[in-house]
Structures are given as C-alpha cells and as structure tokens.
Design a protein around this motif. Structure first.
Motif, PDB file in Angstrom:
ATOM      1  N   GLU A  38       0.855  -1.184   0.000  1.00  0.00           N
ATOM      2  CA  GLU A  38       0.000   0.000   0.000  1.00  0.00           C
ATOM      3  C   GLU A  38       0.890   1.234   0.000  1.00  0.00           C
ATOM      4  N   ASP A 187     -11.355   1.119  -5.092  1.00  0.00           N
ATOM      5  CA  ASP A 187     -11.796  -0.196  -4.637  1.00  0.00           C
ATOM      6  C   ASP A 187     -13.034   0.047  -3.777  1.00  0.00           C
ATOM      7  N   ASP A 189     -15.077  -1.700  -2.197  1.00  0.00           N
ATOM      8  CA  ASP A 189     -15.270  -2.464  -0.963  1.00  0.00           C
ATOM      9  C   ASP A 189     -14.602  -1.796   0.235  1.00  0.00           C
ATOM     10  N   SER A 190     -13.577  -0.974  -0.017  1.00  0.00           N
ATOM     11  CA  SER A 190     -12.864  -0.350   1.097  1.00  0.00           C
ATOM     12  C   SER A 190     -12.890   1.177   1.044  1.00  0.00           C
ATOM     13  N   ASN A 192     -14.001   4.932   1.324  1.00  0.00           N
ATOM     14  CA  ASN A 192     -14.897   5.724   2.155  1.00  0.00           C
ATOM     15  C   ASN A 192     -14.670   7.173   1.767  1.00  0.00           C
ATOM     16  N   ARG A 198     -11.041  10.162   6.530  1.00  0.00           N
ATOM     17  CA  ARG A 198     -10.316   9.397   5.513  1.00  0.00           C
ATOM     18  C   ARG A 198     -10.273  10.230   4.242  1.00  0.00           C
ATOM     19  N   LEU A 204      -3.878   0.361  -3.284  1.00  0.00           N
ATOM     20  CA  LEU A 204      -3.804  -0.977  -2.706  1.00  0.00           C
ATOM     21  C   LEU A 204      -3.121  -1.880  -3.733  1.00  0.00           C
ATOM     22  N   ARG A 207      -4.328  -5.319  -4.628  1.00  0.00           N
ATOM     23  CA  ARG A 207      -5.675  -5.421  -5.196  1.00  0.00           C
ATOM     24  C   ARG A 207      -5.695  -4.757  -6.568  1.00  0.00           C
ATOM     25  N   SER A 212      -7.977   3.260  -2.228  1.00  0.00           N
ATOM     26  CA  SER A 212      -8.863   3.419  -1.088  1.00  0.00           C
ATOM     27  C   SER A 212      -8.557   4.751  -0.432  1.00  0.00           C
TER      28      SER A 212
END
Length: 240
Positions: A38, A187, A189-190, A192, A198, A204, A207, A212
């Motif tokens: 990351e 991504d 799914d992660s 925000n 954040r 990532l 991935r 993210s």
C-alpha cells in the motif's frame, strides 16, 4: 510518512506526490512498488458539496459547463444521498451513483474505429464504469460522443426511451500538484469518500492497484513523480 510529510518530501526532492492519468500510469506505479502492499498517491479530498467538480470518466476528456444539456432545474442533488452521477434521457439528470440504470460503453480499438455498445443490464454507475473499462474503453464521455449519431441511434433503439448512465460524475477529490486528471480507480469495498477523516488516497497494490481512502496522519510508503512533461514514477525507500 504521513500524507502531508510525503507531499513535502516529494516536492523537495522530486516534483510532487504521484498523479495518475490512466491505467498505463497505474501499471507503472505497480511495477515500481518494491514489494509494498500500500502507498500514498497525490489525491486528497476537500470535503464539502460546494467543492465538487464535474469530470468525464474517459481520461483526457475535459468537462465544460453547458446548461442546455441539463434538464430543467438540474443538477439538483434532490435525494437524501449525494447525486454525483449522471444519466441521459431527453436531457441530463443527476442521480446517486448507487442507483441502477442501463448504460452505453464507448470503444476505440483503433484511431478511426469508434463504436458504442448498449448494455441492457441495470447496475450502479461504478459497476457500469468497471464493465466498460474491462470490456471496451470507458463509459460514453464528452459531448462529441453523447451527441453522436451512433449514440443517439442506440439510445433510440429501445421501444421506450430509458435513462442511461453516461461517464459524467463529480467529486471533491484533487491532485496535489493541481492537475485536473479525472481518472479514478477506487476499490469500492474499502473506499470511504472522505468520511471519518479518511481524506487521502492510497493505492492498494495487492488489489490490482485499486485505490482506497485513509486518514492522512497514517504513516505509509508513497510514490513521487519527477519531471515537468514526462512523469517518472519513483517509490520512496521506506515508511520510516
């Protein structure tokens, strides 16, 4: 380093934190990742509805305000959820990106071979974008595409005209060096969107390099870029 420390380091030693124009740039970042999982990139969130800017999904296509394209009173942020994505029927309307509509992909396999594809499955805007990028080029983007004869022919091929996602979206994310690149690679799914502090973007690398959001005070390795015209992406040595 924290995101702010990483930006200061890149500006002192190179040009700035890395910016990403398209998937080719993203691949260059991954290739220089040095086994990191990351890393910070130069995208950050300026929270607030008034800070949102419209972008086309297709890299290199710049948005220019044109009131005649929008329906009466649009864009209006009418629902309880932010309406950051756009459908076209007779005119453009803003909707929450989580709503589901059919969509049209743009495909450019060769310079003079440009085609469109109507996908008659209702999905979210992000799912539509991902599908178009995986199977074609991108969501239909820009006035030249949206108002082309081929696009209109597909749009009118259905028995009754329906709203279709196009590649227009808005957000409050900015590149550190001021670039207006519209490319996003979240991504979901992660991701925000700037909530709970954040407000800085991280890639990532395990991935497929998708992005993210994270708290800007977290300490991570990071990518700098160097060069005024040709970007040379460099990963920093560690996250001391």
């Amino acid at each position: 380093m924290s995101w702010d420390e990483a930006r200061a380091y890149c500006r002192e030693n190179y040009t700035d934190l890395a910016k990403v124009f398209d998937l080719t740039d993203m691949t260059r970042l991954q290739d220089s990742a040095q086994n990191q999982t990351e890393a910070w990139i130069g995208l950050y969130n300026i929270t607030g509805g008034d800070n949102r800017r419209w972008h086309w999904s297709l890299p290199g296509e710049e948005y220019t305000e044109n009131k005649t394209c929008w329906g009466a009173g649009q864009p209006n942020d009418y629902s309880a959820n932010p309406e950051n994505c756009v459908v076209t029927g007779d005119k453009w309307e803003d909707y929450p990106c989580s709503d589901k509509f059919q969509f049209i992909c743009y495909d450019e396999t060769m310079k003079d071979n440009k085609t469109f594809h109507l996908i008659e499955t209702s999905v979210t805007w992000t799912q539509a974008q991902n599908y178009c990028r995986q199977h074609h080029t991108d969501l239909a983007s820009g006035l030249d595409q949206i108002y082309s004869e081929e696009f209109k022919k597909l749009q009118n091929s259905k028995a009754s005209k329906v709203n279709l996602w196009i590649g227009l979206f808005r957000d409050s994310w900015r590149w550190s060096d001021g670039s207006n690149f519209s490319f996003r690679y979240w991504d979901m799914d992660s991701f925000n969107d700037g909530v709970n502090n954040r407000k800085c973007a991280t890639t990532l690398l395990e991935r497929s390099g998708r992005w993210s959001s994270a708290g800007c005070d977290q300490r991570k390795p990071f990518f700098c870029y160097d060069g005024e015209f040709t970007q040379i992406y460099l990963s920093c040595l560690s996250n001391k």
